[in-house]
Write an enzyme that holds these catalytic residues in place. Structure first.
Site, PDB file in Angstrom:
ATOM      1  N   ALA A  90      90.131   5.334  93.201  1.00 37.60           N
ATOM      2  CA  ALA A  90      91.510   5.546  93.664  1.00 37.60           C
ATOM      3  C   ALA A  90      91.555   5.554  95.199  1.00 37.60           C
ATOM      4  O   ALA A  90      90.957   4.697  95.842  1.00 37.60           O
ATOM      5  CB  ALA A  90      92.082   6.816  93.054  1.00 37.60           C
ATOM      6  N   SER A  91      92.219   6.542  95.778  1.00 34.36           N
ATOM      7  CA  SER A  91      92.466   6.493  97.216  1.00 34.36           C
ATOM      8  C   SER A  91      91.231   6.761  98.067  1.00 34.36           C
ATOM      9  O   SER A  91      91.230   6.473  99.259  1.00 34.36           O
ATOM     10  CB  SER A  91      93.571   7.476  97.598  1.00 34.36           C
ATOM     11  OG  SER A  91      94.127   7.118  98.843  1.00 34.36           O
ATOM     12  N   THR A  92      90.159   7.303  97.474  1.00 31.06           N
ATOM     13  CA  THR A  92      88.930   7.462  98.255  1.00 31.06           C
ATOM     14  C   THR A  92      88.368   6.099  98.662  1.00 31.06           C
ATOM     15  O   THR A  92      87.565   6.012  99.593  1.00 31.06           O
ATOM     16  CB  THR A  92      87.856   8.233  97.459  1.00 31.06           C
ATOM     17  OG1 THR A  92      87.477   7.477  96.302  1.00 31.06           O
ATOM     18  CG2 THR A  92      88.381   9.594  97.013  1.00 31.06           C
ATOM     19  N   LYS A  94      89.834   3.897 100.204  1.00 34.67           N
ATOM     20  CA  LYS A  94      90.339   3.477 101.511  1.00 34.67           C
ATOM     21  C   LYS A  94      89.225   3.405 102.544  1.00 34.67           C
ATOM     22  O   LYS A  94      89.312   2.633 103.504  1.00 34.67           O
ATOM     23  CB  LYS A  94      91.422   4.446 102.012  1.00 34.67           C
ATOM     24  CG  LYS A  94      92.705   4.435 101.228  1.00 34.67           C
ATOM     25  CD  LYS A  94      93.839   5.095 101.999  1.00 34.67           C
ATOM     26  CE  LYS A  94      93.535   6.499 102.416  1.00 34.67           C
ATOM     27  NZ  LYS A  94      93.469   7.443 101.271  1.00 34.67           N
ATOM     28  N   LYS A 231      94.324  10.953  98.345  1.00 30.75           N
ATOM     29  CA  LYS A 231      95.479  11.020  97.457  1.00 30.75           C
ATOM     30  C   LYS A 231      95.379   9.889  96.466  1.00 30.75           C
ATOM     31  O   LYS A 231      94.719   8.891  96.712  1.00 30.75           O
ATOM     32  CB  LYS A 231      96.789  10.877  98.256  1.00 30.75           C
ATOM     33  CG  LYS A 231      96.995  11.948  99.316  1.00 30.75           C
ATOM     34  CD  LYS A 231      98.244  11.660 100.129  1.00 30.75           C
ATOM     35  CE  LYS A 231      98.434  12.679 101.234  1.00 30.75           C
ATOM     36  NZ  LYS A 231      99.587  12.366 102.091  1.00 30.75           N
TER      37      LYS A 231
END
Length: 233
Positions: A90-92, A94, A231
């Site tokens: 997920a957002s990790t 990024k 997030k």
């Protein structure tokens, strides 16, 4: 319908020696009983007491802390079994995604502006032009979605294999592959990745690794550094 497994339920940290590091987790260590993990080295400790953190919020998860202060580093783990299971990043994602975008030349620097397409998102801070720094801070999904399309499937797969990220599965034909495209990584693997990033040991230009670490910072003081909170994105 298969269960969507999200790795942000597994917290992961890396603490390195520095004048500013202070004793971030020492108080927790002193107040919580720990024991060596079965089948692991003496430098790896089972933090069973951290279970109360998850019980407080009625959720499950794992915590992996690598502390590199002192002569020999130590690893503190809660829920060892879960810490090695791979989940959707997920957002990790990024963090490596920013490296990919810089490495592929999709992003030139932290000042480059990416124009908002006018599509209204639920999160107000997404509804504006973004830079790499703001996209990281606000977890602007549309910005990283654009990066993914420009980087392409072949290049993304190459990067994932180079850094040995989780199961190295990528398919940009699946929208947001880091959420629902089959890419999975464990908390332990996340920490290993962050350790290499900290030491500038990843197969990317040093300046790109330094920039990625810089945009991760949300604030800093004399004895602390705050990072952008992951997030779901």
């Amino acid at each position: 319908m298969s269960e969507l497994r999200i790795s942000w339920l597994a917290a992961y940290f890396v603490i390195f020696p520095s004048a500013a590091s202070a004793d971030v987790i020492s108080t927790q260590r002193e107040n919580i009983v720990s024991a060596p993990l079965a089948g692991s080295s003496d430098n790896e400790r089972d933090m069973a007491g951290w279970k109360s953190i998850f019980e407080k919020y009625d959720t499950g998860g794992a915590i992996v802390v690598k502390d590199f202060r002192g002569v020999s580093g130590k690893t503190y783990v809660y829920n060892k079994a879960r810490s090695v299971v791979r989940y959707t990043p997920a957002s990790t994602f990024k963090i490596p995604h920013s490296l990919f975008a810089l490495g592929a030349g999709v992003v030139k620097d932290e000042f480059q502006t990416f124009k908002w397409d006018g599509v209204i998102n639920e999160i107000p801070t997404h509804n504006q032009d973004q830079t790499l720094r703001s996209a990281m801070r606000y977890s602007a999904l549309w910005t990283y979605r654009g990066f993914a399309m420009e980087i392409g499937d072949r290049k993304t797969t190459e990067y994932l294999q180079k850094i040995k990220y989780g199961n190295q599965s990528s398919n940009v034909k699946v929208r947001d592959y880091w959420v629902n495209g089959g890419l999975e990584v464990s908390a332990v693997e996340q920490v290993e990745f962050l350790q290499k990033l900290y030491r500038n040991e990843l197969p990317f230009k040093v300046e790109h690794q330094l920039l990625t670490k810089d945009i991760m910072m949300a604030g800093a003081g004399l004895d602390w550094i705050g990072l952008c909170a992951p997030k779901l994105a």
